[in-house]
Write a protein that holds these residues in place. Structure first.
Motif, PDB file in Angstrom:
ATOM      1  N   GLU A  15      40.848   6.691  50.384  1.00 17.11           N
ATOM      2  CA  GLU A  15      41.291   5.801  49.300  1.00 17.11           C
ATOM      3  C   GLU A  15      41.689   4.438  49.852  1.00 17.11           C
ATOM      4  OE1 GLU A  15      43.065   9.108  46.138  1.00 17.11           O
ATOM      5  OE2 GLU A  15      44.366   8.280  47.697  1.00 17.11           O
ATOM      6  N   LYS A  16      42.353   4.442  50.994  1.00 13.77           N
ATOM      7  CA  LYS A  16      42.823   3.189  51.591  1.00 13.77           C
ATOM      8  C   LYS A  16      41.663   2.345  52.110  1.00 13.77           C
ATOM      9  CE  LYS A  16      45.600   1.618  55.544  1.00 13.77           C
ATOM     10  NZ  LYS A  16      44.898   1.736  56.799  1.00 13.77           N
ATOM     11  N   SER A  50      37.756   5.326  43.841  1.00 14.10           N
ATOM     12  CA  SER A  50      38.156   6.706  43.537  1.00 14.10           C
ATOM     13  C   SER A  50      37.482   7.670  44.512  1.00 14.10           C
ATOM     14  CB  SER A  50      37.759   7.067  42.112  1.00 14.10           C
ATOM     15  OG  SER A  50      38.411   6.243  41.182  1.00 14.10           O
ATOM     16  N   ILE A  51      38.240   8.681  44.934  1.00  8.97           N
ATOM     17  CA  ILE A  51      37.708   9.729  45.814  1.00  8.97           C
ATOM     18  C   ILE A  51      37.673  11.029  45.012  1.00  8.97           C
ATOM     19  CG2 ILE A  51      37.919  10.918  48.012  1.00  8.97           C
ATOM     20  CD1 ILE A  51      37.520   7.856  48.231  1.00  8.97           C
ATOM     21  N   VAL A  52      36.499  11.629  44.920  1.00  6.96           N
ATOM     22  CA  VAL A  52      36.303  12.804  44.076  1.00  6.96           C
ATOM     23  C   VAL A  52      35.842  13.989  44.922  1.00  6.96           C
ATOM     24  CG1 VAL A  52      34.945  13.781  42.177  1.00  6.96           C
ATOM     25  CG2 VAL A  52      35.770  11.421  42.050  1.00  6.96           C
ATOM     26  N   ASN A  53      36.478  15.113  44.697  1.00  7.23           N
ATOM     27  CA  ASN A  53      36.145  16.346  45.403  1.00  7.23           C
ATOM     28  C   ASN A  53      35.119  17.139  44.591  1.00  7.23           C
ATOM     29  OD1 ASN A  53      36.534  17.962  47.641  1.00  7.23           O
ATOM     30  ND2 ASN A  53      38.738  18.130  47.338  1.00  7.23           N
ATOM     31  N   GLU A  54      34.003  17.443  45.220  1.00  2.87           N
ATOM     32  CA  GLU A  54      32.954  18.236  44.576  1.00  2.87           C
ATOM     33  C   GLU A  54      32.823  19.560  45.315  1.00  2.87           C
ATOM     34  OE1 GLU A  54      28.960  16.400  43.526  1.00  2.87           O
ATOM     35  OE2 GLU A  54      28.348  17.738  45.145  1.00  2.87           O
ATOM     36  N   TYR A  55      32.638  20.628  44.566  1.00  2.00           N
ATOM     37  CA  TYR A  55      32.447  21.949  45.158  1.00  2.00           C
ATOM     38  C   TYR A  55      31.186  22.551  44.560  1.00  2.00           C
ATOM     39  CZ  TYR A  55      33.350  26.994  45.960  1.00  2.00           C
ATOM     40  OH  TYR A  55      33.249  28.321  46.300  1.00  2.00           O
ATOM     41  N   GLY A  56      30.249  22.885  45.421  1.00  2.00           N
ATOM     42  CA  GLY A  56      29.003  23.442  44.929  1.00  2.00           C
ATOM     43  C   GLY A  56      28.370  24.376  45.939  1.00  2.00           C
ATOM     44  N   ALA A  57      27.271  24.977  45.549  1.00  2.00           N
ATOM     45  CA  ALA A  57      26.493  25.848  46.428  1.00  2.00           C
ATOM     46  C   ALA A  57      25.032  25.690  46.029  1.00  2.00           C
ATOM     47  CB  ALA A  57      26.930  27.308  46.284  1.00  2.00           C
ATOM     48  N   ASP A  73      38.089  15.587  37.853  1.00  5.41           N
ATOM     49  CA  ASP A  73      38.056  14.574  36.803  1.00  5.41           C
ATOM     50  C   ASP A  73      38.990  13.421  37.167  1.00  5.41           C
ATOM     51  OD1 ASP A  73      40.660  15.398  36.243  1.00  5.41           O
ATOM     52  OD2 ASP A  73      40.140  16.404  34.369  1.00  5.41           O
ATOM     53  N   LYS A  74      39.181  12.471  36.271  1.00  6.35           N
ATOM     54  CA  LYS A  74      39.994  11.295  36.578  1.00  6.35           C
ATOM     55  C   LYS A  74      41.482  11.605  36.665  1.00  6.35           C
ATOM     56  CE  LYS A  74      36.844   7.672  35.094  1.00  6.35           C
ATOM     57  NZ  LYS A  74      36.673   6.413  34.332  1.00  6.35           N
ATOM     58  N   LEU A  84      30.556  -0.784  44.683  1.00  6.55           N
ATOM     59  CA  LEU A  84      30.972   0.613  44.827  1.00  6.55           C
ATOM     60  C   LEU A  84      31.978   1.017  43.760  1.00  6.55           C
ATOM     61  CD1 LEU A  84      31.469   1.266  48.664  1.00  6.55           C
ATOM     62  CD2 LEU A  84      29.829   2.378  47.142  1.00  6.55           C
ATOM     63  N   LYS A  85      31.796   2.242  43.200  1.00  7.50           N
ATOM     64  CA  LYS A  85      32.691   2.745  42.166  1.00  7.50           C
ATOM     65  C   LYS A  85      33.452   3.996  42.590  1.00  7.50           C
ATOM     66  CE  LYS A  85      29.535   1.215  38.483  1.00  7.50           C
ATOM     67  NZ  LYS A  85      28.654   1.698  37.379  1.00  7.50           N
ATOM     68  N   VAL A  86      32.777   4.879  43.318  1.00  3.36           N
ATOM     69  CA  VAL A  86      33.382   6.179  43.593  1.00  3.36           C
ATOM     70  C   VAL A  86      32.767   6.784  44.850  1.00  3.36           C
ATOM     71  CG1 VAL A  86      31.721   7.403  42.119  1.00  3.36           C
ATOM     72  CG2 VAL A  86      33.947   8.435  42.560  1.00  3.36           C
ATOM     73  N   CYS A  87      33.543   7.621  45.530  1.00  2.86           N
ATOM     74  CA  CYS A  87      33.064   8.393  46.676  1.00  2.86           C
ATOM     75  C   CYS A  87      33.216   9.872  46.346  1.00  2.86           C
ATOM     76  CB  CYS A  87      33.864   8.043  47.928  1.00  2.86           C
ATOM     77  SG  CYS A  87      33.537   9.115  49.344  1.00  2.86           S
ATOM     78  N   ILE A  88      32.117  10.617  46.423  1.00  2.00           N
ATOM     79  CA  ILE A  88      32.110  12.041  46.097  1.00  2.00           C
ATOM     80  C   ILE A  88      31.863  12.822  47.383  1.00  2.00           C
ATOM     81  CG2 ILE A  88      30.982  13.854  44.758  1.00  2.00           C
ATOM     82  CD1 ILE A  88      30.062  11.535  42.840  1.00  2.00           C
ATOM     83  N   VAL A  89      32.860  13.605  47.803  1.00  2.74           N
ATOM     84  CA  VAL A  89      32.724  14.385  49.036  1.00  2.74           C
ATOM     85  C   VAL A  89      32.432  15.836  48.683  1.00  2.74           C
ATOM     86  CG1 VAL A  89      34.187  12.858  50.394  1.00  2.74           C
ATOM     87  CG2 VAL A  89      35.225  14.765  49.175  1.00  2.74           C
ATOM     88  N   THR A  90      31.607  16.468  49.520  1.00  2.00           N
ATOM     89  CA  THR A  90      31.165  17.817  49.205  1.00  2.00           C
ATOM     90  C   THR A  90      30.913  18.608  50.479  1.00  2.00           C
ATOM     91  OG1 THR A  90      29.579  19.065  47.848  1.00  2.00           O
ATOM     92  CG2 THR A  90      28.700  17.234  49.137  1.00  2.00           C
ATOM     93  N   SER A  91      30.732  19.920  50.333  1.00  2.00           N
ATOM     94  CA  SER A  91      30.283  20.844  51.387  1.00  2.00           C
ATOM     95  C   SER A  91      31.339  21.205  52.421  1.00  2.00           C
ATOM     96  CB  SER A  91      29.053  20.300  52.122  1.00  2.00           C
ATOM     97  OG  SER A  91      27.967  20.194  51.245  1.00  2.00           O
ATOM     98  N   GLU A  92      32.374  20.398  52.593  1.00  2.00           N
ATOM     99  CA  GLU A  92      33.424  20.675  53.561  1.00  2.00           C
ATOM    100  C   GLU A  92      34.777  20.361  52.933  1.00  2.00           C
ATOM    101  OE1 GLU A  92      30.827  19.278  57.479  1.00  2.00           O
ATOM    102  OE2 GLU A  92      32.007  17.829  56.364  1.00  2.00           O
ATOM    103  N   MET A  93      35.821  20.965  53.478  1.00  2.00           N
ATOM    104  CA  MET A  93      37.169  20.777  52.930  1.00  2.00           C
ATOM    105  C   MET A  93      37.609  19.320  53.035  1.00  2.00           C
ATOM    106  SD  MET A  93      38.281  23.738  51.846  1.00  2.00           S
ATOM    107  CE  MET A  93      40.058  23.577  51.803  1.00  2.00           C
TER     108      MET A  93
END
Length: 435
Positions: A240-241, A246-253, A263-264, A221-230
């Motif tokens: 993170e714990k 890395s935890i990354v926030n994505e915003y899309g529609a 970004d990093k 595992l390298k990264v977790c990308i969360v989307t669609s909700e706050m």
């Protein structure tokens, strides 16, 4: 093998052409980008005024040479047959069609031409590469909803296979179901996690109860990308714990693609490759960087269907550090419809309840998830999932927090549930109101 890219090409999406366009945009100087953006905005408006009767009627007799007088397109404007909204250069058979989730309460069908859709995916590829994720080769653990009727179910499973991902359903987040999720991680070389914030947070809480770090059982595992909700800060710290990645926030529609991606350096970079974002006040006038307002977006390339000054229904603000070429989304504060009307006449953000419950629904209360529904102007029902019912003392603490954050004399009804009702898509809408 570039399996994902080939699947796009087989469907007629010009990925190579989109990559070349993106490379040109990436090489622009500040002045070059300003010139490019101005020309693209003029071109997309001129195209739809000439070829899209729906948009021409919407503009009426206004001065279309002045950007700020152009109409702000709402979701209600789009709730009419798709064929009536397409440009005359396309038909419903020559475009990429899709539907919005309807989480805003106004679902509709939309379309993109093939090049615009290719630009969407090329941007995803670029942003994911920031964290060494290749959509062609990286294995995704996907926390999303899935249709339950047979045909749509297997269609999504095929898309998952082509996208090199395994989907975990978010409709069952019991410990028994999450046990199976954990064992899948133990057996599979997943490279990244992607999906609905609430479901991924529930998985992290499960790992915390089990005293397990996900990276220890799935080292790839390298990264977790969360989307669609706050994603709230304390939930991010939990992820993170428990994941140790890395935890990354994505915003899309769905109708626009990727809007912003962290970004990093934790900057939420707006997708300026093929989108133009504005923050407007209630009179549809632009606000300065650093001030909040309505998020309004223009797709610079979609010639099949106009998304010009399109109001998403979300509120947010751009950082004062933003530039035209590199806008930074400083905050996303929720939907314009997610507000609480109170007996005193006060208006508060629905997200206020998140902070209310977080002050009292700690780990000691064993509350996993909650939904709050305003059933009367002065009455709120709190449905929650917990191993034990909230005590009278805990309920009183919630009431005191509501008095403090909102106003006194509001009625609260507590209901312990085994599971919460999610939307058809699998998202969890934490505040609902008909007022």
């Amino acid at each position: 093998m570039k399996q994902f890219e080939w699947s796009l090409r087989l469907k007629g999406f010009p990925v190579n052409e989109a990559k070349k366009t993106q490379a040109i945009i990436d090489g622009f100087t500040k002045a070059d980008y300003a010139n490019y953006l101005s020309k693209q905005l003029q071109a997309i408006v001129a195209f739809h005024l000439e070829h899209t009767p729906f948009y021409k009627v919407l503009c009426g007799d206004i001065n279309t040479s002045d950007w700020h007088t152009l109409p702000v397109l709402t979701k209600t404007d789009l709730q009419q047959p798709l064929a009536d909204r397409l440009s005359d250069k396309y038909t419903v058979k020559t475009v990429h069609k899709h539907k919005t989730s309807g989480s805003s309460g106004t679902p509709f069908e939309f379309a993109k031409d093939n090049f615009a859709h290719a630009m969407t995916w090329v941007t995803f590829m670029q942003r994911y590469s920031w964290f060494n994720i290749d959509l062609n080769t990286s294995k995704q653990a996907r926390f999303y909803g899935i249709p339950l009727d047979t045909k749509a179910y297997y269609k999504e499973r095929l898309k998952d296979w082509l996208g090199n991902r395994f989907r975990f359903s978010v409709f069952d987040l019991s410990d028994a179901a999450l046990d199976k999720v954990l064992h899948k991680f133990m057996r599979t070389k997943f490279n990244y996690i992607n999906g609905y914030t609430s479901a991924i947070v529930q998985f992290a809480k499960y790992l915390e109860r089990k005293n397990i770090i996900l990276k220890d059982v799935c080292p790839t595992l390298k990264v977790c990308i969360v989307t669609s909700e706050m994603l709230f800060e304390d939930d991010k710290k939990l992820l993170e714990k428990q994941f140790n990645i890395s935890i990354v926030n994505e915003y899309g529609a769905a109708e626009l693609g990727l809007i912003a991606f962290e970004d990093k350096n934790d900057n939420w970079m707006v997708n300026s490759n093929h989108l133009y974002i504005e923050i407007l006040d209630n009179n549809n006038q632009p606000v300065p960087f650093g001030q909040p307002g309505k998020i309004v977006i223009t797709d610079l390339y979609n010639r099949a269907h106009p998304f010009i000054r399109y109001e998403l229904g979300d509120l947010g603000q751009l950082s004062a550090k933003s530039t035209l070429q590199h806008p930074i989304l400083e905050s996303l504060t929720g939907r314009t419809s997610d507000f609480i009307s109170l007996p005193s006449g006060k208006i508060a953000a629905g997200l206020t309840f998140y902070y209310v419950t977080k002050t009292v629904m700690t780990k000691e209360a064993n509350v996993k998830e909650f939904i709050i529904e305003q059933i009367e102007i002065d009455t709120f029902k709190i449905d929650y999932v917990a191993t034990e019912a909230l005590s009278k003392t805990q309920q009183k603490a919630v009431q005191l927090a509501v008095d403090k954050y909102l106003e006194p004399n509001l009625n609260l009804i507590f209901a312990q549930k085994a599971v919460l009702e999610r939307e058809v898509s699998g998202k969890l809408k934490q505040f609902r109101s008909g007022f």
